[in-house]
Design a protein around this motif. Structure first.
Motif, PDB file in Angstrom:
ATOM      1  N   ARG A 134       8.321  70.051  -2.493  1.00  0.00           N
ATOM      2  CA  ARG A 134       8.703  70.573  -1.181  1.00  0.00           C
ATOM      3  C   ARG A 134       9.063  69.406  -0.263  1.00  0.00           C
ATOM      4  NH1 ARG A 134       4.686  73.809   2.915  1.00  0.00           N
ATOM      5  NH2 ARG A 134       6.244  74.483   4.436  1.00  0.00           N
ATOM      6  N   PRO A 135      10.210  69.442   0.424  1.00  0.00           N
ATOM      7  CA  PRO A 135      10.589  68.331   1.301  1.00  0.00           C
ATOM      8  C   PRO A 135       9.623  68.181   2.459  1.00  0.00           C
ATOM      9  CG  PRO A 135      12.035  70.219   1.659  1.00  0.00           C
ATOM     10  CD  PRO A 135      11.202  70.537   0.447  1.00  0.00           C
ATOM     11  N   SER A 136       9.474  66.950   2.938  1.00  0.00           N
ATOM     12  CA  SER A 136       8.563  66.694   4.046  1.00  0.00           C
ATOM     13  C   SER A 136       9.006  65.436   4.787  1.00  0.00           C
ATOM     14  CB  SER A 136       7.130  66.524   3.545  1.00  0.00           C
ATOM     15  OG  SER A 136       7.025  65.370   2.717  1.00  0.00           O
ATOM     16  N   LEU A 137       8.457  65.242   5.973  1.00  0.00           N
ATOM     17  CA  LEU A 137       8.651  64.038   6.770  1.00  0.00           C
ATOM     18  C   LEU A 137       7.267  63.506   7.102  1.00  0.00           C
ATOM     19  CD1 LEU A 137      10.831  62.298   8.332  1.00  0.00           C
ATOM     20  CD2 LEU A 137      10.166  63.612  10.347  1.00  0.00           C
ATOM     21  N   THR A 138       7.066  62.200   6.946  1.00  0.00           N
ATOM     22  CA  THR A 138       5.754  61.606   7.167  1.00  0.00           C
ATOM     23  C   THR A 138       5.758  60.769   8.436  1.00  0.00           C
ATOM     24  OG1 THR A 138       5.458  61.483   4.773  1.00  0.00           O
ATOM     25  CG2 THR A 138       3.918  60.244   6.127  1.00  0.00           C
ATOM     26  N   LEU A 139       4.834  61.075   9.334  1.00  0.00           N
ATOM     27  CA  LEU A 139       4.698  60.359  10.603  1.00  0.00           C
ATOM     28  C   LEU A 139       3.370  59.617  10.625  1.00  0.00           C
ATOM     29  CD1 LEU A 139       5.332  59.703  13.619  1.00  0.00           C
ATOM     30  CD2 LEU A 139       4.295  61.910  14.194  1.00  0.00           C
ATOM     31  N   ARG A 194       7.931  49.749   7.072  1.00  0.00           N
ATOM     32  CA  ARG A 194       8.732  48.839   6.242  1.00  0.00           C
ATOM     33  C   ARG A 194       8.524  49.100   4.760  1.00  0.00           C
ATOM     34  NH1 ARG A 194       8.114  44.802  10.618  1.00  0.00           N
ATOM     35  NH2 ARG A 194       5.924  44.521  10.030  1.00  0.00           N
ATOM     36  N   ALA A 195       7.299  49.446   4.384  1.00  0.00           N
ATOM     37  CA  ALA A 195       6.983  49.675   2.973  1.00  0.00           C
ATOM     38  C   ALA A 195       7.395  51.068   2.503  1.00  0.00           C
ATOM     39  CB  ALA A 195       5.483  49.468   2.736  1.00  0.00           C
ATOM     40  N   GLY A 196       7.796  51.943   3.440  1.00  0.00           N
ATOM     41  CA  GLY A 196       8.171  53.300   3.061  1.00  0.00           C
ATOM     42  C   GLY A 196       6.985  54.224   2.876  1.00  0.00           C
ATOM     43  N   ALA A 197       5.783  53.778   3.269  1.00  0.00           N
ATOM     44  CA  ALA A 197       4.601  54.637   3.155  1.00  0.00           C
ATOM     45  C   ALA A 197       4.681  55.801   4.132  1.00  0.00           C
ATOM     46  CB  ALA A 197       3.332  53.822   3.394  1.00  0.00           C
ATOM     47  N   VAL A 198       5.334  55.581   5.279  1.00  0.00           N
ATOM     48  CA  VAL A 198       5.621  56.651   6.235  1.00  0.00           C
ATOM     49  C   VAL A 198       7.086  56.549   6.617  1.00  0.00           C
ATOM     50  CG1 VAL A 198       3.259  56.727   7.146  1.00  0.00           C
ATOM     51  CG2 VAL A 198       4.953  55.251   8.237  1.00  0.00           C
ATOM     52  N   ASP A 199       7.673  57.662   7.000  1.00  0.00           N
ATOM     53  CA  ASP A 199       9.093  57.666   7.375  1.00  0.00           C
ATOM     54  C   ASP A 199       9.310  57.107   8.774  1.00  0.00           C
ATOM     55  OD1 ASP A 199      10.143  59.009   4.990  1.00  0.00           O
ATOM     56  OD2 ASP A 199       9.019  60.746   5.721  1.00  0.00           O
ATOM     57  N   VAL A 200       8.410  57.441   9.679  1.00  0.00           N
ATOM     58  CA  VAL A 200       8.473  56.971  11.063  1.00  0.00           C
ATOM     59  C   VAL A 200       7.038  56.700  11.521  1.00  0.00           C
ATOM     60  CG1 VAL A 200      10.596  58.211  11.640  1.00  0.00           C
ATOM     61  CG2 VAL A 200       8.393  59.328  11.961  1.00  0.00           C
ATOM     62  N   ALA A 201       6.897  55.908  12.591  1.00  0.00           N
ATOM     63  CA  ALA A 201       5.550  55.614  13.086  1.00  0.00           C
ATOM     64  C   ALA A 201       5.535  55.558  14.600  1.00  0.00           C
ATOM     65  CB  ALA A 201       5.029  54.302  12.514  1.00  0.00           C
ATOM     66  N   LEU A 202       4.487  56.100  15.157  1.00  0.00           N
ATOM     67  CA  LEU A 202       4.220  56.015  16.585  1.00  0.00           C
ATOM     68  C   LEU A 202       3.290  54.827  16.775  1.00  0.00           C
ATOM     69  CD1 LEU A 202       4.634  57.637  19.273  1.00  0.00           C
ATOM     70  CD2 LEU A 202       2.452  58.752  18.767  1.00  0.00           C
ATOM     71  N   LEU A 203       3.753  53.773  17.474  1.00  0.00           N
ATOM     72  CA  LEU A 203       2.954  52.554  17.590  1.00  0.00           C
ATOM     73  C   LEU A 203       3.026  51.972  18.995  1.00  0.00           C
ATOM     74  CD1 LEU A 203       5.446  50.431  17.534  1.00  0.00           C
ATOM     75  CD2 LEU A 203       5.117  50.471  15.063  1.00  0.00           C
ATOM     76  N   SER A 208      18.035  59.448   7.653  1.00  0.00           N
ATOM     77  CA  SER A 208      18.157  60.739   6.990  1.00  0.00           C
ATOM     78  C   SER A 208      18.265  61.846   8.036  1.00  0.00           C
ATOM     79  CB  SER A 208      16.939  61.000   6.103  1.00  0.00           C
ATOM     80  OG  SER A 208      15.782  61.208   6.907  1.00  0.00           O
ATOM     81  N   GLU A 209      18.689  63.015   7.591  1.00  0.00           N
ATOM     82  CA  GLU A 209      18.805  64.160   8.494  1.00  0.00           C
ATOM     83  C   GLU A 209      17.461  64.498   9.133  1.00  0.00           C
ATOM     84  OE1 GLU A 209      19.667  68.972   8.321  1.00  0.00           O
ATOM     85  OE2 GLU A 209      20.021  67.741   6.542  1.00  0.00           O
ATOM     86  N   LEU A 210      16.377  64.409   8.344  1.00  0.00           N
ATOM     87  CA  LEU A 210      15.061  64.761   8.869  1.00  0.00           C
ATOM     88  C   LEU A 210      14.600  63.763   9.929  1.00  0.00           C
ATOM     89  CD1 LEU A 210      13.137  65.917   5.657  1.00  0.00           C
ATOM     90  CD2 LEU A 210      14.360  67.302   7.359  1.00  0.00           C
ATOM     91  N   VAL A 211      14.853  62.476   9.703  1.00  0.00           N
ATOM     92  CA  VAL A 211      14.470  61.467  10.694  1.00  0.00           C
ATOM     93  C   VAL A 211      15.281  61.670  11.968  1.00  0.00           C
ATOM     94  CG1 VAL A 211      14.498  59.006  11.251  1.00  0.00           C
ATOM     95  CG2 VAL A 211      13.673  59.763   9.014  1.00  0.00           C
ATOM     96  N   GLU A 212      16.579  61.946  11.828  1.00  0.00           N
ATOM     97  CA  GLU A 212      17.410  62.191  13.012  1.00  0.00           C
ATOM     98  C   GLU A 212      16.908  63.416  13.779  1.00  0.00           C
ATOM     99  OE1 GLU A 212      19.533  60.473  14.416  1.00  0.00           O
ATOM    100  OE2 GLU A 212      20.543  59.173  12.992  1.00  0.00           O
ATOM    101  N   GLU A 213      16.476  64.429  13.043  1.00  0.00           N
ATOM    102  CA  GLU A 213      15.935  65.633  13.692  1.00  0.00           C
ATOM    103  C   GLU A 213      14.681  65.292  14.487  1.00  0.00           C
ATOM    104  OE1 GLU A 213      15.578  69.823  14.542  1.00  0.00           O
ATOM    105  OE2 GLU A 213      17.228  68.650  13.702  1.00  0.00           O
ATOM    106  N   PHE A 214      13.804  64.474  13.907  1.00  0.00           N
ATOM    107  CA  PHE A 214      12.567  64.114  14.601  1.00  0.00           C
ATOM    108  C   PHE A 214      12.876  63.257  15.830  1.00  0.00           C
ATOM    109  CE2 PHE A 214       8.636  61.744  15.336  1.00  0.00           C
ATOM    110  CZ  PHE A 214       7.739  62.794  15.401  1.00  0.00           C
ATOM    111  N   GLY A 226      19.667  72.562  17.814  1.00  0.00           N
ATOM    112  CA  GLY A 226      21.089  72.668  17.511  1.00  0.00           C
ATOM    113  C   GLY A 226      21.927  71.554  18.082  1.00  0.00           C
ATOM    114  N   SER A 227      21.362  70.749  18.983  1.00  0.00           N
ATOM    115  CA  SER A 227      22.129  69.641  19.540  1.00  0.00           C
ATOM    116  C   SER A 227      22.073  68.468  18.588  1.00  0.00           C
ATOM    117  CB  SER A 227      21.585  69.238  20.916  1.00  0.00           C
ATOM    118  OG  SER A 227      20.294  68.695  20.798  1.00  0.00           O
ATOM    119  N   SER A 228      23.016  67.577  18.706  1.00  0.00           N
ATOM    120  CA  SER A 228      23.062  66.400  17.828  1.00  0.00           C
ATOM    121  C   SER A 228      23.699  65.258  18.575  1.00  0.00           C
ATOM    122  CB  SER A 228      23.856  66.697  16.562  1.00  0.00           C
ATOM    123  OG  SER A 228      24.092  65.517  15.826  1.00  0.00           O
ATOM    124  N   ARG A 229      23.175  64.066  18.358  1.00  0.00           N
ATOM    125  CA  ARG A 229      23.770  62.920  19.031  1.00  0.00           C
ATOM    126  C   ARG A 229      25.143  62.601  18.467  1.00  0.00           C
ATOM    127  NH1 ARG A 229      20.876  57.308  17.140  1.00  0.00           N
ATOM    128  NH2 ARG A 229      21.645  57.233  15.023  1.00  0.00           N
TER     129      ARG A 229
END
Length: 237
Positions: A3-8, A47-56, A178-184, A194-197
């Protein structure tokens, strides 16, 4: 089938709950996995790809990453609930000049001339420093979110009005996303569904003269000749 997912990834005190709710509404078929990460490890996790995005929190080493500034946290002083400093609602650096202060090894407040008299012992974590504040060893200067996260009934905190703030940002890998990162990214930036940059900018409004010229050009293309204002059709000789 996976199942697709996004990791934060998010540092202690981070507040991804609002974005997680919006994500669940917009992308109900795709999980948003939340992982708490140590402040010192957050950028490395991306950087290691363990998470897709990070709040820091900034500043930190973000080489190889792109960052999107989100907000600035207030800096507070955590003290015992019966401390003299609690007599006021807000503090200044001058109020803490002679105050024993704890500086944990994972400290995230960048303040070169921070007030106070540093205690010799440096606890490993902010959470450990909170315990020492409760024991009467000194005050702790920290982001407000961490003061809330480790709140105790015998402690309180006061904002330091002239202290530097603690910037919070979203870190993503450099380059195309990726599309999911852009969505987040759109969610944290407050874009509507529905909006997009990448959507084309709306066409600029035309002046009245530009509209008239466009109509004349359309008539000419259809084989019609526009009359000049105030004049009749010219006769051929």
């Amino acid at each position: 089938m996976t199942r697709p997912s996004l990791t934060l990834g998010y540092v202690p005190g981070g507040t991804p709950a609002k974005w997680a709710r919006i994500w669940a509404q917009r992308r109900p078929g795709i999980r948003l996995e939340l992982h708490s990460v140590a402040a010192a490890d957050a950028a490395d996790q991306v950087r290691a790809g363990a998470v897709d995005v990070a709040l820091l929190r900034l500043p930190t080493d973000t080489s190889g990453l792109a960052t999107i500034p989100l907000y600035d946290e207030s800096t507070v002083a955590v003290v015992p609930a019966d401390h003299l400093l609690t007599a006021v609602d807000e503090l200044t650096a001058a109020d803490l000049v002679d105050e024993p202060t704890l500086l944990p090894l994972d400290d995230v407040v960048v303040w070169a001339d921070a007030p106070g008299v540093p205690v010799d012992h440096r606890p490993e974590t902010t959470e450990g420093a909170i315990e020492l504040v409760a024991a009467g060893m000194g005050a702790l200067i920290a982001p407000q979110s961490l003061a809330r996260l480790y709140h105790r009934k015998d402690l309180t905190y006061r904002p330091i009005v002239d202290a530097p703030t603690c910037p919070v940002a979203l870190a993503i890998p450099e380059g195309p996303q990726s599309e999911l990162v852009e969505e987040f990214i759109g969610i944290v930036r407050g874009r509507k569904p529905g909006s997009s940059r990448t959507q084309a900018e709306p066409a600029p409004k035309r002046s009245a003269r530009e509209k008239t010229l466009a109509k004349q050009a359309a008539r000419a293309a259809a084989g019609k000749v526009a009359r000049k204002p105030g004049g009749g059709a010219r006769r051929g000789r």
